[in-house]
Scaffold this motif. Sequence first.
Motif, PDB file in Angstrom:
ATOM      1  N   ASP A  13      -0.907   4.335   0.463  1.00 18.95           N
ATOM      2  CA  ASP A  13       0.433   4.771   0.865  1.00 18.95           C
ATOM      3  C   ASP A  13       0.804   4.008   2.129  1.00 18.95           C
ATOM      4  OD1 ASP A  13       2.699   6.069   1.835  1.00 18.95           O
ATOM      5  OD2 ASP A  13       2.048   8.026   1.091  1.00 18.95           O
ATOM      6  N   VAL A  14       1.599   2.951   1.969  1.00 17.96           N
ATOM      7  CA  VAL A  14       1.919   2.104   3.120  1.00 17.96           C
ATOM      8  C   VAL A  14       2.805   2.828   4.121  1.00 17.96           C
ATOM      9  CG1 VAL A  14       1.607  -0.101   1.935  1.00 17.96           C
ATOM     10  CG2 VAL A  14       3.835   1.036   1.836  1.00 17.96           C
ATOM     11  N   ALA A  15       3.520   3.854   3.671  1.00 18.67           N
ATOM     12  CA  ALA A  15       4.394   4.597   4.594  1.00 18.67           C
ATOM     13  C   ALA A  15       3.589   5.459   5.550  1.00 18.67           C
ATOM     14  CB  ALA A  15       5.377   5.458   3.807  1.00 18.67           C
ATOM     15  N   SER A  16       2.536   6.109   5.037  1.00 20.39           N
ATOM     16  CA  SER A  16       1.769   7.048   5.868  1.00 20.39           C
ATOM     17  C   SER A  16       0.433   6.496   6.339  1.00 20.39           C
ATOM     18  CB  SER A  16       1.525   8.343   5.094  1.00 20.39           C
ATOM     19  OG  SER A  16       0.687   8.098   3.964  1.00 20.39           O
ATOM     20  N   ASP A  17       0.065   5.285   5.906  1.00 21.26           N
ATOM     21  CA  ASP A  17      -1.224   4.692   6.256  1.00 21.26           C
ATOM     22  C   ASP A  17      -2.373   5.583   5.789  1.00 21.26           C
ATOM     23  OD1 ASP A  17      -3.228   3.114   7.281  1.00 21.26           O
ATOM     24  OD2 ASP A  17      -2.876   3.617   9.375  1.00 21.26           O
ATOM     25  N   THR A  18      -2.285   6.038   4.554  1.00 18.36           N
ATOM     26  CA  THR A  18      -3.353   6.847   3.975  1.00 18.36           C
ATOM     27  C   THR A  18      -3.732   6.278   2.614  1.00 18.36           C
ATOM     28  OG1 THR A  18      -1.766   8.364   2.946  1.00 18.36           O
ATOM     29  CG2 THR A  18      -2.615   8.957   5.130  1.00 18.36           C
ATOM     30  N   ILE A  19      -4.929   6.626   2.166  1.00 22.52           N
ATOM     31  CA  ILE A  19      -5.395   6.270   0.833  1.00 22.52           C
ATOM     32  C   ILE A  19      -5.780   7.561   0.131  1.00 22.52           C
ATOM     33  CG2 ILE A  19      -7.126   5.029  -0.516  1.00 22.52           C
ATOM     34  CD1 ILE A  19      -7.394   3.033   1.733  1.00 22.52           C
ATOM     35  N   TYR A  20      -5.283   7.751  -1.084  1.00 22.71           N
ATOM     36  CA  TYR A  20      -5.642   8.950  -1.839  1.00 22.71           C
ATOM     37  C   TYR A  20      -5.868   8.572  -3.297  1.00 22.71           C
ATOM     38  CZ  TYR A  20      -0.694   8.872  -3.256  1.00 22.71           C
ATOM     39  OH  TYR A  20       0.537   8.486  -3.756  1.00 22.71           O
ATOM     40  N   GLN A  21      -6.726   9.325  -3.950  1.00 25.61           N
ATOM     41  CA  GLN A  21      -7.000   9.051  -5.358  1.00 25.61           C
ATOM     42  C   GLN A  21      -5.936   9.712  -6.215  1.00 25.61           C
ATOM     43  OE1 GLN A  21     -10.477  10.518  -7.995  1.00 25.61           O
ATOM     44  NE2 GLN A  21     -11.160   8.526  -7.191  1.00 25.61           N
ATOM     45  N   ALA A  22      -5.420   8.963  -7.178  1.00 28.51           N
ATOM     46  CA  ALA A  22      -4.354   9.498  -8.015  1.00 28.51           C
ATOM     47  C   ALA A  22      -4.271   8.729  -9.328  1.00 28.51           C
ATOM     48  CB  ALA A  22      -3.021   9.428  -7.283  1.00 28.51           C
ATOM     49  N   SER A  23      -3.553   9.324 -10.252  1.00 28.49           N
ATOM     50  CA  SER A  23      -3.210   8.676 -11.514  1.00 28.49           C
ATOM     51  C   SER A  23      -1.694   8.576 -11.577  1.00 28.49           C
ATOM     52  CB  SER A  23      -3.742   9.480 -12.700  1.00 28.49           C
ATOM     53  OG  SER A  23      -5.162   9.539 -12.655  1.00 28.49           O
ATOM     54  N   ILE A  24      -1.206   7.498 -12.166  1.00 31.47           N
ATOM     55  CA  ILE A  24       0.229   7.204 -12.148  1.00 31.47           C
ATOM     56  C   ILE A  24       0.738   7.070 -13.574  1.00 31.47           C
ATOM     57  CG2 ILE A  24       1.995   5.556 -11.412  1.00 31.47           C
ATOM     58  CD1 ILE A  24       0.077   4.704  -9.153  1.00 31.47           C
ATOM     59  N   LEU A  25       1.747   7.883 -13.908  1.00 32.05           N
ATOM     60  CA  LEU A  25       2.405   7.771 -15.198  1.00 32.05           C
ATOM     61  C   LEU A  25       3.664   6.929 -15.033  1.00 32.05           C
ATOM     62  CD1 LEU A  25       2.708   8.553 -18.203  1.00 32.05           C
ATOM     63  CD2 LEU A  25       4.031  10.556 -17.431  1.00 32.05           C
ATOM     64  N   ILE A  26       3.753   5.855 -15.787  1.00 29.75           N
ATOM     65  CA  ILE A  26       4.910   4.955 -15.753  1.00 29.75           C
ATOM     66  C   ILE A  26       5.691   5.137 -17.040  1.00 29.75           C
ATOM     67  CG2 ILE A  26       5.644   2.547 -15.699  1.00 29.75           C
ATOM     68  CD1 ILE A  26       3.005   1.952 -14.166  1.00 29.75           C
TER      69      ILE A  26
END
Length: 443
Positions: A13-26
């Motif tokens: 997350d470039v906005a918050s400077d965090t890394i989190y595990q996730a899955s993305i539905l496109i």
Amino acid sequence: MPKLFVKNGNVIDVASDTIYQASILIEGERIAKIYTSPDQMPFSENGIPTINAAGKWILPGLIDMHVHIKESYAPLFVAAGVTTVRNTGGNVLELMNLIEAPGNAPTPRVYSADRIIDGPPGLWGETSPWNINIDEPSAARAEVIRQVEAGADLIKVYGWLSREVMEAVVDEAKKHRKEVSCDLIHSTSVNAIDAAKIGVKWNEHASGIIQAMYPEWNMKADKDVWEKVNWLEPEREKITEVCSQLSELGVILCPTMVLYDQMDHLPNHWEPERNSFTNNSLDAQWENLSQRKDALKRTGIQSTLNKAIAKIYFELGGTVVAGTDTPAGVWTYPGMALHRELELLVEAGFSEIDALRAATLFAAQAMGRPELGVIKEEALADIVLLNSNPLDTIRNTQDIDLVIKGGRAFSQEELFDSVPTEEEARAAYEKFLKSFQDGVYAR
């Protein structure tokens, strides 16, 4: 609507400077949903193409904010994870196939200027499809109107333009809600502060700042004037004085460090690990230019000062975006030059996350394109999957596993294969020239 599921990746997350595990539905070209827990997924993966992103880092598609793109090498940008480019001089008619390409095409999204507006005799020679030399305000206004009607997203001016004509360009551009960008490297009469006060919003190459710091200096100055400039030990006080004024005027700075750095390091220029990010015509162009070593070194000596200007401008709260001027200068490899730019931003003192922001979040915000440069729901599905964490070292941005553009997944090999042949590139070029000569300017 086509769907794609990217599963279990490490989202940066470039906005918050965090890394989190996730899955993305496109769905289609956009990110429909981001799931941070398997329990949140109300659907079965069966039937949906799925990319296993476990152990990968998910980054927004990169944005190169200063290029001069051609169809002949456009897919190379996407192969390097650069899914959007800002073309700062060319011809929108020549680029129409790229500009109007589907969002999931194997070429970057193109936000483009039309031909450069310069003063006579013109840094790049006589008026052509790519530049025009103007010395009358009325002619400048007419050219701005023509470019707007042709589909230009911004207006680009060069340093040999007189102050009076530059004022006319900016005034006319404002009437059409178009911003103006400047390249003042070779300017002898208008410096960066002058241009900003006129209303020029974008400063390319951190140009005209040295002229503002050292009023006697320009690219044509005598040797003794050049020797008065502290090229290798930048004077912070002078830089701060100029940059403070530019920041107050809201100027957006695109330093294109790689342009200067490649010239400064000749013959030991930087190269990407893979040699696929070029073609014969670019190699020939750069090899020919590299023979003019003294002239290139004359520009390259500005490299250290350029990096200092960018860092101080950012410290003062100014917006700094990442660009390369590809394929200008020498060995500014399409797409990969932006990765070198990120390295140079970090060398200049930027953190890894701020370097990434300069090529994602900050770039998108500067263009007024909130759907780009971020991983979030409703954003365009332009995504780079990396094998290594770029926050550990910025060089890891080059460790690309896969690129998703507009919801369509590409391997680098697929993108290399989509580069037009020399025959196809030549045919497209000749078709453009005929269309331009026949007076076909507008969309």
